[in-house]
Structures are given as structure tokens and as C-alpha cells.
Design an enzyme around this catalytic site. Structure first.
Site, mmCIF file in Angstrom:
data_model
loop_
_atom_site.group_PDB
_atom_site.id
_atom_site.type_symbol
_atom_site.label_atom_id
_atom_site.label_comp_id
_atom_site.label_asym_id
_atom_site.label_seq_id
_atom_site.Cartn_x
_atom_site.Cartn_y
_atom_site.Cartn_z
ATOM 1 C CD GLN A 193 -1.694 -2.264 1.906
ATOM 2 O OE1 GLN A 193 -0.541 -2.662 1.947
ATOM 3 N NE2 GLN A 193 -2.682 -2.942 2.472
ATOM 4 C CG ASP A 234 -6.938 -0.893 10.189
ATOM 5 O OD1 ASP A 234 -5.763 -0.552 10.044
ATOM 6 O OD2 ASP A 234 -7.749 -1.005 9.250
ATOM 7 C CE LYS A 245 -2.259 -3.312 6.029
ATOM 8 N NZ LYS A 245 -3.113 -4.526 5.939
#
Ligand code: MRU
Length: 343
Positions: A193, A234, A245
Site C-alpha cells: 500500500q 484500524d 497495518k
């Protein structure tokens, strides 16, 4: 402003993030099952963006209903399908809860009114997120020294949110304020990402950055080349432990060792006050092929044991501050989080 998702004429439009940076492809999705699949396969990803996506998913699902007698059953089916897409980002469950509240508040109204109210709520979740990110950006930029070099991991940018970004919101605000020298971008194995999405966003905005491998972060910190680490989240537990992550925890340990401030940038919707600590955060385990292959090319022997947790948990005592739209939270987080959730 770049937004990864929008709703128009009965369909959701989203940028397919699996195709970036090479192709900018917009998908038009009118079926909530297809939207659920897009979340599962990470065509749209990032905690706040997933929350917005499921909110629009509820709108798409209810749009299909024409018979009031089917309403309750269909609603449960839609919510269940969307709930099962990804387990870690709490924004998903938070958004479904908001949509459920609106559904039951208007359950007895005529169907067109119910549909309109659900759409309004989904758009509200989207707009609020953009505004929250801009506030997070302003609060975060104030924490950085002049001429700062900021290291970030994964993509917590416009693509991962309603727009503007959380960790990249801080970067953008610092750049706009003339305080930022450059960003150091972790590539973020296995889904890359950082390399694919964060690098693409920063390049589009003309913000200076360097892309590094994840394993190089420590060496740049040791050389004094990083002034702060800023990442998204998250799910944040009631004590401040934070899932983000995989690789975030290692960065926090490294930052602590080198005396570098380590900031989490996230909206209040990412805080899960019902979970006491990080040990209780469900961690998504993803396909082994994400580790053994790169873009379809096999890089490891076949038939081997692989583990692929998508997230890890950074303990609260390694976090210098949590930057939210309601202000900057400092330890002890149990109190700060309690206050921010209840004020
Ligand atoms: O697996 P992903 O790409 O959905 O993971 C995203 C992250 O870990 C982000 O850092 C987090 O969701 C914050 S996004 C503002």
C-alpha cells in the site's frame, strides 16, 4: 479533492485500488454483494473508507427492496453480508451500527422515506469523515517541528478515507503550512500500500517523498533522518492499544528506541471503547499467496508454511499521542479515550 468512493444515481463509484498506480479505474457498483466483494478483495480499503463503503452498501441493498413485508429479513441479510467482509477495522461495524439505528428509527415510514433517510446518513458519514481528517491534519501539523521528515506506513491517505487522509492528512496539512521537508514511505509488504498508493497520492500532490523498504526504516532512524512517525489505525482499544497495518508495531519499537515521537492519526470512529485492550482486537489473517507471490509471480517455494496477519497491535505505552478530530490525546489513554468518547 481525491475521494475513493462516491454515490451517484443509485450506484457507488469507487477507484479500484488494486489497479493503482498503473491504471486509474473507476468501478460503478449497484449491487451490495458486489460492493462486499470489493471490500473483501481490497478494491477499496483503509478503515474509514471501509466504513463509508458499508454505509453506501446498506443504501444499495435497501434500494432493491420493493415489498415492505420483506424489509426486516432483507435488511439483516444485507448487514450480515457487509459485516463479514473484513474483521479488524472497527469503522465498518461502527458505520453499520449507525445505519441500523436509522433503519429502525424510520422502519415504519414509507419505503421511499426510509431509503432517503439511509442515503442521507451514509452521505453524512462520508462528509463527517472528510471534515474529521482536515481537523486531524491541523492538529497533527502543529505537533511537527519546522522542516520535518515524517515516516509513514501503509496508506492512511485520501484513498483510505472519505478524502484528505488521517496520517497523510497530517502530512498534507504540514506541507500546506510550509513545515514539511519530506515523507519517508514504507513500501508495506505484502500488499504494498505504501509503494502503490501512498507514493501515488504524494506524487499527485507534489509532496516530496522517498520510498524505502520496510526493513530500512530502522537504519534511517538511527542516522537521525526521521523526525516523527505518523500512521493511521484500524482499531484503538479503550486503553490506547492500536491495531494498524502489520509492521506498525516494529516501527513503534524502533521509534521508541531512537527517541522519535510516534503518532497515531485516526478519527474517533476508529476507537472501540468496548474492547479493553489490544489483545482482544480481531486480527485478519489473509491469503498465503499475498506472501508467496508478488502481483501473481511466485517468489517462494510452493508447499511451504506461511502466516500472513494483516495487522499488528502497538501497545499504548509506545504511542506518543493519538491525533483525533476532537484533539490530541495523551497518556494515560484510558482517561483521555473515555473523555473523548463521552463528551
Ligand atoms: O489492509 P488495509 O489496506 O485496509 O489496511 C489499512 C491500514 O492499516 C491503514 O493504516 C488504516 O486503515 C488507517 S486508514 C486511514
Amino acid at each position: 479533492m481525491l475521494t475513493p468512493i462516491s454515490y451517484r444515481d443509485g450506484a457507488v463509484e469507487l477507484i479500484d485500488q488494486t489497479r493503482l498506480p498503473h491504471d486509474v479505474v473507476t468501478l460503478t457498483i449497484a449491487d451490495y454483494r458486489e460492493l462486499a466483494d470489493a471490500i473483501r478483495t481490497m478494491k477499496i480499503r483503509g478503515a474509514p473508507a471501509i466504513g463509508i463503503a458499508v454505509a453506501y452498501g446498506v443504501v444499495l441493498g435497501i434500494q432493491e427492496v420493493e415489498d415492505e413485508a420483506e424489509l426486516d429479513g432483507r435488511f439483516e441479510e444485507i448487514v450480515e453480508t457487509l459485516r463479514r467482509t473484513r474483521p479488524t477495522a472497527v469503522n465498518l461495524f461502527w458505520a453499520l451500527e449507525r445505519m441500523t439505528g436509522v433503519f429502525y428509527a424510520h422502519r415504519k415510514a414509507d419505503l421511499p422515506i426510509l431509503k432517503k433517510e439511509l442515503l442521507e446518513e451514509a452521505k453524512g458519514i462520508h462528509d463527517e469523515d472528510i471534515e474529521a481528517n482536515q481537523r486531524i491534519g491541523r492538529y497533527g501539523a502543529e505537533l511537527l517541528p519546522d522542516g520535518a521528515t515524517v515516516l509513514t506506513h501503509c496508506n492512511a491517505g485520501a484513498l483510505a478515507t472519505g478524502g484528505y487522509g488521517t496520517a497523510l492528512g497530517v502530512v498534507r496539512a504540514a506541507w500546506e503550512a510550509g513545515k514539511l521537508a519530506k515523507v519517508v514511505v514504507d513500501e508495506t509488504r505484502p500488499r504494498l500500500q505504501g509503494a502503490r498508493l501512498t507514493a501515488w497520492e504524494l506524487k499527485q500532490d507534489g509532496i516530496p517523498f522517498e520510498l524505502i523498504t520496510d526493513s530500512a526504516a530502522g537504519s534511517f532512524m538511527a542516522k537521525g533522518e526521521v523526525d516523527a512517525v505518523t500512521v493511521g489505525a484500524d482499531r484503538i482499544a479503550a486503553n490506547g492499544d492500536t491495531a494498524n497495518k502489520v509492521g506498525t508495531y516494529s516501527l513503534a519499537v524502533l521509534a521508541h528506541h531512537h527517541g522519535i515521537p510516534f503518532y497515531i492519526a485516526a478519527p474517533v470512529s476508529t476507537i472501540d471503547g468496548s474492547i479493553a485492550d489490544g489483545a482482544r482486537i480481531p486480527i485478519e489473517q489473509r491469503d498465503h499467496e499475498e506472501v508467496t507471490q508478488i502481483q501473481g509471480a511466485q517468489i517462494a517455494p510452493t508447499g511451504i508454511h506461511v502466516r500472513n496477519p494483516a495487522f499488528d497491535v502497538t501497545p499504548a505505552d509506545l504511542i506518543t499521542a493519538i491525533i483525533t478530530e476532537k484533539g490530541v490525546l495523551r497518556p494515560p489513554y484510558i482517561e483521555a479515550i473515555h473523555d473523548v468518547l463521552h463528551c
